[in-house]
Design a protein around this motif. Structure first.
Motif, PDB file in Angstrom:
ATOM      1  N   ASN A  71     -28.251 -38.497 -28.609  1.00  0.00           N
ATOM      2  CA  ASN A  71     -29.396 -39.389 -28.415  1.00  0.00           C
ATOM      3  C   ASN A  71     -29.650 -39.685 -26.950  1.00  0.00           C
ATOM      4  N   LEU A  72     -28.607 -39.771 -26.131  1.00  0.00           N
ATOM      5  CA  LEU A  72     -28.836 -39.886 -24.689  1.00  0.00           C
ATOM      6  C   LEU A  72     -29.595 -38.669 -24.169  1.00  0.00           C
ATOM      7  N   PHE A  73     -29.187 -37.489 -24.604  1.00  0.00           N
ATOM      8  CA  PHE A  73     -29.854 -36.258 -24.174  1.00  0.00           C
ATOM      9  C   PHE A  73     -31.325 -36.278 -24.558  1.00  0.00           C
ATOM     10  N   ASP A  74     -31.612 -36.659 -25.797  1.00  0.00           N
ATOM     11  CA  ASP A  74     -32.981 -36.621 -26.271  1.00  0.00           C
ATOM     12  C   ASP A  74     -33.841 -37.700 -25.610  1.00  0.00           C
ATOM     13  N   MET A  75     -33.285 -38.890 -25.409  1.00  0.00           N
ATOM     14  CA  MET A  75     -34.043 -39.928 -24.716  1.00  0.00           C
ATOM     15  C   MET A  75     -34.344 -39.510 -23.289  1.00  0.00           C
ATOM     16  N   SER A  76     -33.372 -38.888 -22.632  1.00  0.00           N
ATOM     17  CA  SER A  76     -33.592 -38.406 -21.271  1.00  0.00           C
ATOM     18  C   SER A  76     -34.676 -37.341 -21.225  1.00  0.00           C
ATOM     19  N   ALA A  77     -34.711 -36.483 -22.223  1.00  0.00           N
ATOM     20  CA  ALA A  77     -35.692 -35.403 -22.232  1.00  0.00           C
ATOM     21  C   ALA A  77     -37.114 -35.920 -22.360  1.00  0.00           C
ATOM     22  N   LYS A  78     -37.310 -36.954 -23.193  1.00  0.00           N
ATOM     23  CA  LYS A  78     -38.670 -37.287 -23.611  1.00  0.00           C
ATOM     24  C   LYS A  78     -39.152 -38.699 -23.282  1.00  0.00           C
ATOM     25  N   TYR A  79     -38.243 -39.642 -23.148  1.00  0.00           N
ATOM     26  CA  TYR A  79     -38.677 -41.033 -23.144  1.00  0.00           C
ATOM     27  C   TYR A  79     -38.193 -41.864 -21.969  1.00  0.00           C
ATOM     28  N   ALA A  80     -37.118 -41.465 -21.307  1.00  0.00           N
ATOM     29  CA  ALA A  80     -36.470 -42.365 -20.344  1.00  0.00           C
ATOM     30  C   ALA A  80     -35.705 -41.571 -19.302  1.00  0.00           C
ATOM     31  N   ASP A  81     -35.392 -42.239 -18.214  1.00  0.00           N
ATOM     32  CA  ASP A  81     -34.418 -41.716 -17.252  1.00  0.00           C
ATOM     33  C   ASP A  81     -33.070 -42.358 -17.545  1.00  0.00           C
ATOM     34  N   LEU A  82     -32.004 -41.572 -17.475  1.00  0.00           N
ATOM     35  CA  LEU A  82     -30.664 -42.130 -17.598  1.00  0.00           C
ATOM     36  C   LEU A  82     -30.211 -42.623 -16.226  1.00  0.00           C
ATOM     37  N   VAL A  83     -29.584 -43.792 -16.199  1.00  0.00           N
ATOM     38  CA  VAL A  83     -29.143 -44.377 -14.934  1.00  0.00           C
ATOM     39  C   VAL A  83     -27.755 -44.966 -15.136  1.00  0.00           C
ATOM     40  N   GLY A  84     -26.842 -44.695 -14.197  1.00  0.00           N
ATOM     41  CA  GLY A  84     -25.511 -45.277 -14.230  1.00  0.00           C
ATOM     42  C   GLY A  84     -25.541 -46.731 -13.797  1.00  0.00           C
ATOM     43  N   THR A  85     -24.452 -47.425 -14.051  1.00  0.00           N
ATOM     44  CA  THR A  85     -24.398 -48.849 -13.744  1.00  0.00           C
ATOM     45  C   THR A  85     -24.588 -49.112 -12.256  1.00  0.00           C
ATOM     46  N   ASP A  86     -23.882 -48.375 -11.409  1.00  0.00           N
ATOM     47  CA  ASP A  86     -23.988 -48.604  -9.960  1.00  0.00           C
ATOM     48  C   ASP A  86     -25.416 -48.374  -9.473  1.00  0.00           C
ATOM     49  N   ASP A  87     -26.054 -47.324  -9.968  1.00  0.00           N
ATOM     50  CA  ASP A  87     -27.427 -47.042  -9.538  1.00  0.00           C
ATOM     51  C   ASP A  87     -28.402 -48.083 -10.081  1.00  0.00           C
ATOM     52  N   ALA A  88     -28.156 -48.578 -11.291  1.00  0.00           N
ATOM     53  CA  ALA A  88     -29.023 -49.619 -11.833  1.00  0.00           C
ATOM     54  C   ALA A  88     -28.912 -50.904 -11.014  1.00  0.00           C
ATOM     55  N   VAL A  89     -27.697 -51.245 -10.612  1.00  0.00           N
ATOM     56  CA  VAL A  89     -27.492 -52.437  -9.773  1.00  0.00           C
ATOM     57  C   VAL A  89     -28.202 -52.259  -8.431  1.00  0.00           C
ATOM     58  N   ALA A  90     -28.044 -51.087  -7.826  1.00  0.00           N
ATOM     59  CA  ALA A  90     -28.689 -50.831  -6.543  1.00  0.00           C
ATOM     60  C   ALA A  90     -30.210 -50.902  -6.665  1.00  0.00           C
ATOM     61  N   TYR A  91     -30.744 -50.377  -7.773  1.00  0.00           N
ATOM     62  CA  TYR A  91     -32.190 -50.420  -7.999  1.00  0.00           C
ATOM     63  C   TYR A  91     -32.672 -51.861  -8.117  1.00  0.00           C
ATOM     64  N   MET A  92     -31.970 -52.692  -8.881  1.00  0.00           N
ATOM     65  CA  MET A  92     -32.383 -54.083  -9.023  1.00  0.00           C
ATOM     66  C   MET A  92     -32.338 -54.800  -7.680  1.00  0.00           C
ATOM     67  N   LYS A  93     -31.322 -54.538  -6.892  1.00  0.00           N
ATOM     68  CA  LYS A  93     -31.237 -55.149  -5.565  1.00  0.00           C
ATOM     69  C   LYS A  93     -32.392 -54.701  -4.683  1.00  0.00           C
ATOM     70  N   SER A  94     -32.760 -53.437  -4.762  1.00  0.00           N
ATOM     71  CA  SER A  94     -33.848 -52.926  -3.928  1.00  0.00           C
ATOM     72  C   SER A  94     -35.173 -53.567  -4.317  1.00  0.00           C
ATOM     73  N   CYS A  95     -35.361 -53.822  -5.593  1.00  0.00           N
ATOM     74  CA  CYS A  95     -36.603 -54.468  -6.030  1.00  0.00           C
ATOM     75  C   CYS A  95     -36.659 -55.919  -5.546  1.00  0.00           C
ATOM     76  N   ALA A  96     -35.517 -56.584  -5.538  1.00  0.00           N
ATOM     77  CA  ALA A  96     -35.481 -57.968  -5.070  1.00  0.00           C
ATOM     78  C   ALA A  96     -35.762 -58.073  -3.585  1.00  0.00           C
ATOM     79  N   ALA A  97     -35.473 -56.994  -2.850  1.00  0.00           N
ATOM     80  CA  ALA A  97     -35.647 -57.010  -1.407  1.00  0.00           C
ATOM     81  C   ALA A  97     -37.073 -56.721  -0.988  1.00  0.00           C
ATOM     82  N   THR A  98     -37.918 -56.265  -1.926  1.00  0.00           N
ATOM     83  CA  THR A  98     -39.291 -55.921  -1.566  1.00  0.00           C
ATOM     84  C   THR A  98     -40.215 -57.119  -1.683  1.00  0.00           C
TER      85      THR A  98
END
Length: 213
Positions: free
Chosen positions: A186-213
């Protein structure tokens, strides 16, 4: 067909990376005690335990930078009078009857002031709930989704998320299932069609980057 799966999917343009937005929210799906109680029919073992640990990290990081944290729970009237065909199909859903210990949010995760809990009776966090309207009011454009189980309510929420117009990210380390086969498929299929997969560290970094804008 002589193409490998990877070649076939590449021709179709699957697994394409999305453009992530600047106003994310974190959605943690159904971290119920039912998946952590060895005596419960929905017990998920180590896969669910690992997902919980990553969910705790994500929730703390989101709150620290002002990203909304949204939990979901499944809750039924005792006996499932409001559970419809889903409750009839899956007898183990009685774990989510109101008042049962297996229905509650698992230890380690808690709804803090400013967080939101969405109560639902069906797989998707969007179906029959106020989630989409609430996200739209707050001008959320991107959802980071983790939860239980990958093959069930996470997948259903993922599909309804992109169908509702949200850029959808699956925090795969914060997703769990009772077996690796359905989890990985299901991770494979969601990645193919519906979503990007993101690891915990990258998700944290993304949230921090949004807060900084």
């Amino acid at each position: 067909m002589t193409d490998t799966l990877e070649q076939n999917y590449e021709k179709a343009g699957y697994h394409a990376q999305q453009s992530w937005g600047t106003r994310p929210a974190l959605v943690l799906v159904d971290f119920a005690q039912a998946y952590f109680d060895p005596e419960a029919p929905l017990f998920g073992g180590e896969g669910c335990a690992a997902a919980r640990d990553h969910a705790i990290t994500l929730a703390e990081a989101a709150r620290a930078v002002g990203v909304p944290v949204i939990f979901t729970e499944v809750k039924y009237q005792p006996g499932g009078g409001d559970g419809g065909a889903f409750y009839a199909k899956v007898p183990a859903l009685s774990c989510f009857d109101a008042g049962r210990d297996t229905q509650r949010l698992v230890d380690g995760l808690r709804v803090e002031p400013g967080d939101l809990m969405i109560t639902k009776q069906y797989p998707s966090a969007f179906f029959g709930t106020s989630l989409a309207a609430t996200l739209q009011f707050h001008q959320i454009d991107t959802l980071i989704i983790g939860g239980l189980t990958t093959s069930g309510c996470v997948r259903a929420t993922c599909i309804d998320s992109i169908s509702s117009g949200f850029v959808t990210l699956i925090a795969h380390q914060a997703c769990g299932d009772r077996a690796t086969g359905p989890h990985e498929a299901n991770l494979f299929d969601m990645s193919a069609k519906y979503a990007d997969l993101v690891g915990t560290d990258d998700a944290v970094a993304y949230m921090k980057s949004c807060a900084a804008t």
